[in-house]
Design a protein around this motif. Sequence first.
Motif, PDB file in Angstrom:
ATOM      1  N   CYS A 131      13.358   5.666  28.924  1.00 11.06           N
ATOM      2  CA  CYS A 131      12.785   4.897  27.825  1.00 11.06           C
ATOM      3  C   CYS A 131      13.948   4.246  27.091  1.00 11.06           C
ATOM      4  O   CYS A 131      14.978   4.881  26.887  1.00 11.06           O
ATOM      5  CB  CYS A 131      11.999   5.792  26.861  1.00 11.06           C
ATOM      6  SG  CYS A 131      10.731   6.815  27.639  1.00 11.06           S
ATOM      7  N   ARG A 132      13.789   3.015  26.680  1.00  9.04           N
ATOM      8  CA  ARG A 132      14.847   2.335  25.953  1.00  9.04           C
ATOM      9  C   ARG A 132      14.490   2.266  24.471  1.00  9.04           C
ATOM     10  O   ARG A 132      13.402   1.845  24.105  1.00  9.04           O
ATOM     11  CB  ARG A 132      15.049   0.912  26.494  1.00  9.04           C
ATOM     12  CG  ARG A 132      15.524   0.836  27.932  1.00  9.04           C
ATOM     13  CD  ARG A 132      16.863   1.517  28.137  1.00  9.04           C
ATOM     14  NE  ARG A 132      17.902   1.007  27.278  1.00  9.04           N
ATOM     15  CZ  ARG A 132      18.635  -0.067  27.555  1.00  9.04           C
ATOM     16  NH1 ARG A 132      18.451  -0.752  28.669  1.00  9.04           N
ATOM     17  NH2 ARG A 132      19.583  -0.466  26.718  1.00  9.04           N
ATOM     18  N   ASP A 133      15.409   2.708  23.670  1.00  8.80           N
ATOM     19  CA  ASP A 133      15.244   2.643  22.216  1.00  8.80           C
ATOM     20  C   ASP A 133      16.616   2.315  21.638  1.00  8.80           C
ATOM     21  O   ASP A 133      17.511   3.168  21.618  1.00  8.80           O
ATOM     22  CB  ASP A 133      14.718   3.979  21.676  1.00  8.80           C
ATOM     23  CG  ASP A 133      14.380   3.924  20.204  1.00  8.80           C
ATOM     24  OD1 ASP A 133      15.193   3.388  19.429  1.00  8.80           O
ATOM     25  OD2 ASP A 133      13.318   4.426  19.805  1.00  8.80           O
ATOM     26  N   TYR A 134      16.774   1.074  21.188  1.00  8.89           N
ATOM     27  CA  TYR A 134      18.092   0.631  20.726  1.00  8.89           C
ATOM     28  C   TYR A 134      18.552   1.404  19.504  1.00  8.89           C
ATOM     29  O   TYR A 134      19.761   1.604  19.309  1.00  8.89           O
ATOM     30  CB  TYR A 134      18.061  -0.870  20.444  1.00  8.89           C
ATOM     31  CG  TYR A 134      17.735  -1.701  21.662  1.00  8.89           C
ATOM     32  CD1 TYR A 134      18.445  -1.526  22.846  1.00  8.89           C
ATOM     33  CD2 TYR A 134      16.712  -2.639  21.636  1.00  8.89           C
ATOM     34  CE1 TYR A 134      18.146  -2.270  23.975  1.00  8.89           C
ATOM     35  CE2 TYR A 134      16.413  -3.389  22.772  1.00  8.89           C
ATOM     36  CZ  TYR A 134      17.128  -3.200  23.936  1.00  8.89           C
ATOM     37  OH  TYR A 134      16.836  -3.920  25.055  1.00  8.89           O
ATOM     38  N   ASP A 135      17.603   1.846  18.673  1.00  9.57           N
ATOM     39  CA  ASP A 135      17.983   2.625  17.489  1.00  9.57           C
ATOM     40  C   ASP A 135      18.623   3.941  17.912  1.00  9.57           C
ATOM     41  O   ASP A 135      19.633   4.373  17.326  1.00  9.57           O
ATOM     42  CB  ASP A 135      16.767   2.901  16.609  1.00  9.57           C
ATOM     43  CG  ASP A 135      16.253   1.648  15.916  1.00  9.57           C
ATOM     44  OD1 ASP A 135      17.039   0.679  15.781  1.00  9.57           O
ATOM     45  OD2 ASP A 135      15.076   1.629  15.512  1.00  9.57           O
ATOM     46  N   VAL A 136      18.053   4.595  18.920  1.00 10.43           N
ATOM     47  CA  VAL A 136      18.612   5.858  19.418  1.00 10.43           C
ATOM     48  C   VAL A 136      19.976   5.612  20.057  1.00 10.43           C
ATOM     49  O   VAL A 136      20.940   6.354  19.810  1.00 10.43           O
ATOM     50  CB  VAL A 136      17.657   6.523  20.424  1.00 10.43           C
ATOM     51  CG1 VAL A 136      18.318   7.738  21.081  1.00 10.43           C
ATOM     52  CG2 VAL A 136      16.364   6.946  19.726  1.00 10.43           C
ATOM     53  N   GLU A 137      20.075   4.571  20.864  1.00 15.94           N
ATOM     54  CA  GLU A 137      21.343   4.262  21.527  1.00 15.94           C
ATOM     55  C   GLU A 137      22.440   3.981  20.507  1.00 15.94           C
ATOM     56  O   GLU A 137      23.581   4.446  20.657  1.00 15.94           O
ATOM     57  CB  GLU A 137      21.148   3.064  22.457  1.00 15.94           C
ATOM     58  CG  GLU A 137      20.227   3.367  23.625  1.00 15.94           C
ATOM     59  CD  GLU A 137      19.744   2.111  24.333  1.00 15.94           C
ATOM     60  OE1 GLU A 137      20.313   1.024  24.079  1.00 15.94           O
ATOM     61  OE2 GLU A 137      18.808   2.209  25.138  1.00 15.94           O
ATOM     62  N   ASP A 138      22.092   3.236  19.470  1.00 20.95           N
ATOM     63  CA  ASP A 138      23.068   2.945  18.419  1.00 20.95           C
ATOM     64  C   ASP A 138      23.435   4.206  17.640  1.00 20.95           C
ATOM     65  O   ASP A 138      24.617   4.467  17.365  1.00 20.95           O
ATOM     66  CB  ASP A 138      22.510   1.898  17.452  1.00 20.95           C
ATOM     67  CG  ASP A 138      22.567   0.496  18.023  1.00 20.95           C
ATOM     68  OD1 ASP A 138      23.369   0.268  18.946  1.00 20.95           O
ATOM     69  OD2 ASP A 138      21.799  -0.367  17.546  1.00 20.95           O
ATOM     70  N   ALA A 139      22.424   4.974  17.266  1.00 17.78           N
ATOM     71  CA  ALA A 139      22.668   6.162  16.449  1.00 17.78           C
ATOM     72  C   ALA A 139      23.563   7.167  17.161  1.00 17.78           C
ATOM     73  O   ALA A 139      24.389   7.830  16.532  1.00 17.78           O
ATOM     74  CB  ALA A 139      21.337   6.816  16.069  1.00 17.78           C
ATOM     75  N   LEU A 140      23.398   7.291  18.479  1.00 13.30           N
ATOM     76  CA  LEU A 140      24.190   8.259  19.245  1.00 13.30           C
ATOM     77  C   LEU A 140      25.471   7.644  19.818  1.00 13.30           C
ATOM     78  O   LEU A 140      26.206   8.315  20.549  1.00 13.30           O
ATOM     79  CB  LEU A 140      23.343   8.860  20.371  1.00 13.30           C
ATOM     80  CG  LEU A 140      22.129   9.684  19.910  1.00 13.30           C
ATOM     81  CD1 LEU A 140      21.397  10.262  21.120  1.00 13.30           C
ATOM     82  CD2 LEU A 140      22.551  10.812  18.967  1.00 13.30           C
ATOM     83  N   GLY A 141      25.730   6.384  19.496  1.00 11.68           N
ATOM     84  CA  GLY A 141      26.983   5.750  19.919  1.00 11.68           C
ATOM     85  C   GLY A 141      27.067   5.446  21.395  1.00 11.68           C
ATOM     86  O   GLY A 141      28.169   5.450  21.975  1.00 11.68           O
ATOM     87  N   LEU A 142      25.936   5.142  22.030  1.00 11.10           N
ATOM     88  CA  LEU A 142      25.926   4.919  23.476  1.00 11.10           C
ATOM     89  C   LEU A 142      26.027   3.450  23.879  1.00 11.10           C
ATOM     90  O   LEU A 142      26.235   3.151  25.059  1.00 11.10           O
ATOM     91  CB  LEU A 142      24.652   5.528  24.085  1.00 11.10           C
ATOM     92  CG  LEU A 142      24.575   7.042  24.077  1.00 11.10           C
ATOM     93  CD1 LEU A 142      23.230   7.501  24.629  1.00 11.10           C
ATOM     94  CD2 LEU A 142      25.708   7.669  24.872  1.00 11.10           C
ATOM     95  N   ARG A 143      25.880   2.534  22.939  1.00  9.76           N
ATOM     96  CA  ARG A 143      25.894   1.113  23.293  1.00  9.76           C
ATOM     97  C   ARG A 143      27.148   0.715  24.095  1.00  9.76           C
ATOM     98  O   ARG A 143      27.052  -0.025  25.085  1.00  9.76           O
ATOM     99  CB  ARG A 143      25.770   0.259  22.042  1.00  9.76           C
ATOM    100  CG  ARG A 143      24.374   0.078  21.507  1.00  9.76           C
ATOM    101  CD  ARG A 143      23.493  -0.690  22.499  1.00  9.76           C
ATOM    102  NE  ARG A 143      22.219  -1.009  21.888  1.00  9.76           N
ATOM    103  CZ  ARG A 143      21.955  -2.149  21.288  1.00  9.76           C
ATOM    104  NH1 ARG A 143      22.871  -3.089  21.204  1.00  9.76           N
ATOM    105  NH2 ARG A 143      20.755  -2.356  20.770  1.00  9.76           N
TER     106      ARG A 143
END
Length: 200
Positions: free
Chosen positions: A96-108
Amino acid sequence: MISAAGLGKRFGDGWVFRGVTFQLPERGLVVVLGPNGSGKTTLLKILATLLEPTEGEVEILGLSWGEARRRLRREVLYAHQEPVVLSGTVEDNLFCRDYDVEDALGLRPVLRKKAKSLSGGYRKLVTLARVLACRPKVALLDEPTAFLDPEKRQIAAAHIAEYSRKNLVVWTSHYPSELPPAERLYELRDGALKELSNIR
């Protein structure tokens, strides 16, 4: 949301725990403390319908354990204690893609990198993001800050606490000092679960 009565699990001749009874809230952070080998992972896997209980009753989102196993797919998700990544990029690992989660966890910055080439800390963040990005009603997180350095531990803990404002998060740990404020605090030790004083 999730409740258990007289829950027990046995492997061979040995009981991991027996007589476990609880009722968890619809949302919020629930912490289960306990030493290594106390059965925390086993308990989470039962709640995730990955392990069948030996005795007792479990109700998950209004369904019996068997019904939940058949009918619930993304509503209740489990994140392993050990970092688990699959072949391919970090992007490929996020079902699942969730940009907020990716940003929050520093994965971008690492989305296009091969997941298996990452450090243990980043692989742990991918493991967490795989669950949280799917927005389950119940997130079962097995020692979610293990393998993380202090900075990443704070980042992950803050995001998990924010996520628990609208969903139920069950967090296992054997480090009480690193935990954020919780709605409920339990200890699993010597085959029994007991509720401890609130840590808010």
